[in-house]
Design a protein around this motif. Structure first.
Motif, PDB file in Angstrom:
ATOM      1  N   SER A  93       4.019 -20.239  13.935  1.00  0.00           N
ATOM      2  CA  SER A  93       3.577 -21.612  14.210  1.00  0.00           C
ATOM      3  C   SER A  93       3.269 -21.803  15.687  1.00  0.00           C
ATOM      4  O   SER A  93       2.364 -22.570  16.047  1.00  0.00           O
ATOM      5  N   LYS A  96      -0.135 -20.186  16.159  1.00  0.00           N
ATOM      6  CA  LYS A  96      -1.209 -20.992  15.557  1.00  0.00           C
ATOM      7  C   LYS A  96      -1.555 -22.197  16.428  1.00  0.00           C
ATOM      8  O   LYS A  96      -2.722 -22.597  16.516  1.00  0.00           O
ATOM      9  N   ALA A  97      -0.540 -22.789  17.049  1.00  0.00           N
ATOM     10  CA  ALA A  97      -0.799 -23.945  17.916  1.00  0.00           C
ATOM     11  C   ALA A  97      -1.763 -23.555  19.035  1.00  0.00           C
ATOM     12  O   ALA A  97      -2.732 -24.272  19.308  1.00  0.00           O
ATOM     13  N   LEU A 320      -5.730 -18.485  10.721  1.00  0.00           N
ATOM     14  CA  LEU A 320      -4.928 -19.708  10.758  1.00  0.00           C
ATOM     15  C   LEU A 320      -4.358 -20.045   9.377  1.00  0.00           C
ATOM     16  O   LEU A 320      -3.471 -20.887   9.258  1.00  0.00           O
ATOM     17  N   LEU A 321      -4.871 -19.381   8.338  1.00  0.00           N
ATOM     18  CA  LEU A 321      -4.345 -19.605   6.990  1.00  0.00           C
ATOM     19  C   LEU A 321      -3.250 -18.608   6.619  1.00  0.00           C
ATOM     20  O   LEU A 321      -2.658 -18.677   5.541  1.00  0.00           O
ATOM     21  N   VAL A 322      -3.001 -17.672   7.498  1.00  0.00           N
ATOM     22  CA  VAL A 322      -1.989 -16.640   7.205  1.00  0.00           C
ATOM     23  C   VAL A 322      -0.598 -17.258   7.170  1.00  0.00           C
ATOM     24  O   VAL A 322      -0.298 -18.185   7.914  1.00  0.00           O
TER      25      VAL A 322
ATOM     26  N   ALA B  35       3.170 -23.830   6.725  1.00  0.00           N
ATOM     27  CA  ALA B  35       2.747 -22.978   7.843  1.00  0.00           C
ATOM     28  C   ALA B  35       1.294 -22.529   7.704  1.00  0.00           C
ATOM     29  O   ALA B  35       0.580 -22.428   8.698  1.00  0.00           O
ATOM     30  N   SER B  36       0.876 -22.252   6.472  1.00  0.00           N
ATOM     31  CA  SER B  36      -0.486 -21.775   6.299  1.00  0.00           C
ATOM     32  C   SER B  36      -1.508 -22.912   6.246  1.00  0.00           C
ATOM     33  O   SER B  36      -2.704 -22.672   6.311  1.00  0.00           O
ATOM     34  N   THR B  39      -2.860 -26.238  10.411  1.00  0.00           N
ATOM     35  CA  THR B  39      -4.042 -26.508  11.250  1.00  0.00           C
ATOM     36  C   THR B  39      -5.122 -27.241  10.454  1.00  0.00           C
ATOM     37  O   THR B  39      -5.838 -28.080  11.005  1.00  0.00           O
ATOM     38  N   ARG B  40      -5.212 -26.924   9.161  1.00  0.00           N
ATOM     39  CA  ARG B  40      -6.186 -27.637   8.320  1.00  0.00           C
ATOM     40  C   ARG B  40      -5.833 -29.123   8.192  1.00  0.00           C
ATOM     41  O   ARG B  40      -6.714 -29.991   8.200  1.00  0.00           O
ATOM     42  N   CYS B  42      -4.231 -30.864  10.392  1.00  0.00           N
ATOM     43  CA  CYS B  42      -4.553 -31.493  11.684  1.00  0.00           C
ATOM     44  C   CYS B  42      -6.061 -31.724  11.806  1.00  0.00           C
ATOM     45  O   CYS B  42      -6.501 -32.772  12.307  1.00  0.00           O
ATOM     46  N   ASP B  43      -6.843 -30.747  11.358  1.00  0.00           N
ATOM     47  CA  ASP B  43      -8.303 -30.921  11.371  1.00  0.00           C
ATOM     48  C   ASP B  43      -8.710 -32.139  10.539  1.00  0.00           C
ATOM     49  O   ASP B  43      -9.586 -32.920  10.932  1.00  0.00           O
ATOM     50  N   PHE B  77       5.012 -25.809  16.290  1.00  0.00           N
ATOM     51  CA  PHE B  77       3.583 -26.082  16.462  1.00  0.00           C
ATOM     52  C   PHE B  77       3.355 -27.180  17.510  1.00  0.00           C
ATOM     53  O   PHE B  77       2.599 -27.004  18.473  1.00  0.00           O
TER      54      PHE B  77
END
Lengths: 336, 214
Positions: A93, A96-97, A320-322, B35-36, B39-40, B42-43, B77
């Motif tokens: 995490s 990823k940030a 980022l999907l891992v 976790a996976s 980011t999506r 947040c987008d 994060f």
């Protein structure tokens, strides 16, 4: 190219900056050994909390030592497995940030593959293939054929205990403390490796390992000898048994694969009798032998950054999907 | 001042993005796979508010209590984003958020707030409303999930049963809290951690082993 490495697969939080995969700009490790000593082993929940607390200060310090800011980082390599899930997620995490904020490439790294990369990092050279890789640590005993940065064929692995686990358990039995490997090596320095006849498990039976029988053999010895037991001699004999077994297995794998190069890595690769025995075999058989210095044998993020650099071209998914995966086998697709 | 907030204390992850003029609350079932997807998510929030990540000047971290894994994923994060961008990180625990929500509905005096935990237990805090400060220091404890024995009104945060009224932390209250000045120091950032209930299960087990040994 500067790669930021982040490693948090077990009880060491580590951050490193490595240039072009082979030049370490900074490499820091925050060990939790003292935290877990009172529990008698690593507690995943406690480890996760400590990783979260340690990560940002380490990141700050690593950048400071390297003399760079966040915007100097070109890519991020992070351990995605195998390891303890909670601790892995903290590192993942964090990575990823940064990757998301700065639109940086992120390379998920297999922790065992990274251990092998440490041997090349130590020589400041990029990996050359093929080679036989032997990873020996507290959680693993893997023998692999490496034919590319992420092309690994597993030849054998332990059916039960890993050698580091064996050392930990025997050290506890003998009252030598935790972690067991360094304690056993220290005690064994003045011991006679031929004093006690311990088994060399599964010799001549394929590429797999089994170390629980050795543990049982030491236990029986402990019960039989009682106060007469020589701890230094047991330690020296145990290390000789482990080294003989690993050398024999590695030698057989080299013969079968026709590889002319052996890479040994992982925490147990820091064991001096094992290093000497393996080096002697390789010299005898004309094999190039690569092993990281002891400081790079234990978990560290420099090896993660190195493996990330070497394997960056293999990332064929949106990293980022891992997700983190506790049991991610070497050479298999990235965990989603 | 634009912000992104994430509360991952349960599998129903709550997010919110806000500007000085408006805010947009979100909720997703991440099926233990935060976790996976983080980011999506947040987008998605940024897109809804027509913002870019570079427009964000404050981050908000839901500190729980609740799912330790989810809380840590969000914390790792958001703490990293705050450090890298030099932006403040506002920690918002569910008790404080809910207390302000109740106070905004004119609830005053002594109350008990509870959140269901595992093994028929609840995270519990007793509070006086309204709170004197926007953010207060709390030490939640594990207790039975039912109403308080002393008769004070008991509220279940995002939960209810026959004897306990329900309170849902309000997005509007969160928006107000996110406008409150947050400490910007590095030391304050390091202290923005999940609200752990002490002792941990590992520590409880260790104490039991020690007691048995004695």
């Amino acid at each position: 190219m500067i790669t930021l490495g982040i490693e948090s697969s077990c009880d060491d939080t580590s951050v490193a900056l490595v240039e072009d995969g082979i030049r370490v700009m900074s490499s820091l490790v925050s060990s939790q050994v003292e935290v877990h000593q009172r529990f008698g082993g690593v507690v995943p929940e406690v480890a996760s909390r400590k990783h979260l607390e340690a990560m940002l200060p380490l990141l700050q310090q690593a950048l400071g030592i390297a003399g760079v800011e966040f915007d100097a980082i070109d890519q991020i390599a992070v351990t995605a497995g195998p390891g303890l899930l909670g601790p892995l997620l903290v590192g993942l995490s964090t990575a990823k940030a940064l990757a998301w904020r700065y639109r940086l490439p992120m390379i998920p790294v297999n922790h065992l593959e990274a251990h092998l990369a440490a041997a090349f990092l130590a020589t400041h050279k990029h990996p050359r293939f093929p080679y036989v890789g032997l990873i020996v640590s507290g959680g693993h005993a893997n023998l692999v054929l490496a034919e590319g940065p992420r092309a690994f064929t597993t030849l054998g692995r332990t059916a039960d205990d890993a050698p580091g686990e064996l050392f930990d358990k025997v050290a506890r039995l003998l009252g030598l403390g935790y972690p067991g490997g360094p304690a056993i090596q220290k005690s064994g320095l003045i011991g006679d490796p031929k004093r006690y006849k311990l088994p060399r498990p599964m010799l001549g039976k394929g590429h797999g390992f089994s170390f629980s029988g050795l543990k049982t053999a030491v236990l029986h010895l402990h019960e039989q000898e009682g106060d007469q037991l020589s701890v230094p001699d047991v330690c020296a004999s145990l290390q000789a048994a482990v080294a003989d077994t690993l050398v024999s297995k590695a030698s057989a794998a080299l013969s079968e694969t026709n590889a002319k190069r052996l890479v040994m890595a992982g925490g147990v690769a820091a064991n001096k009798p094992l290093r000497e025995a393996m080096a002697a075999m390789c010299e005898r058989d004309g094999i190039e032998f690569l092993v990281p210095p002891p400081a790079l044998c234990t978990d560290n993020a420099a090896m993660t950054a190195a493996q990330g650099f070497f394997s960056a071209a293999s990332v064929d998914i949106d990293p980022l999907l891992v997700n983190a995966r506790a049991d991610w086998p070497m050479g298999t697709p990235f965990p989603l | 001042m634009n912000y992104i907030f994430i509360d991952a204390s349960s599998t129903e992850v709550v997010g919110q993005v806000g500007t000085a003029r408006e805010f947009f609350p979100f909720q997703w079932n991440t099926e233990r796979n935060l976790a996976s997807r983080l980011t999506r998510l947040c987008d998605e929030m940024l897109e809804r508010a027509d913002l870019r990540i570079s427009d964000i000047s404050r981050f908000g971290l839901g500190t729980g209590p609740g799912s330790l894994t989810g809380l840590r994923v969000a914390a790792a994060f958001l703490r990293t984003l705050a450090l890298a961008t030099g932006s403040p990180l506002t920690p918002v625990d569910l008790f404080t958020w809910s207390a302000h929500t109740l106070a905004s509905s004119d609830v005053t005096g002594s109350v008990r707030l509870t959140i269901p935990a595992l093994l028929n237990q609840a995270f519990v805090v007793d509070l006086e409303l309204p709170l004197e400060m926007p953010f207060v220091s709390l030490s939640p404890r594990l207790d039975l999930p039912g109403p308080a024995a002393d008769g004070r009104p008991t509220y279940g945060i995002r939960s209810e049963n026959r004897d306990v009224a329900r309170v849902d932390p309000s997005p509007a209250i969160l928006h107000d809290l996110m406008q409150t000045a947050a400490p910007t120091s590095y030391e304050a950032l390091l202290k923005a951690l999940p609200l752990y209930v002490v002792p941990s299960q590992a520590e409880i087990n260790l104490e039991k082993r020690r007691s048995r040994a004695v």
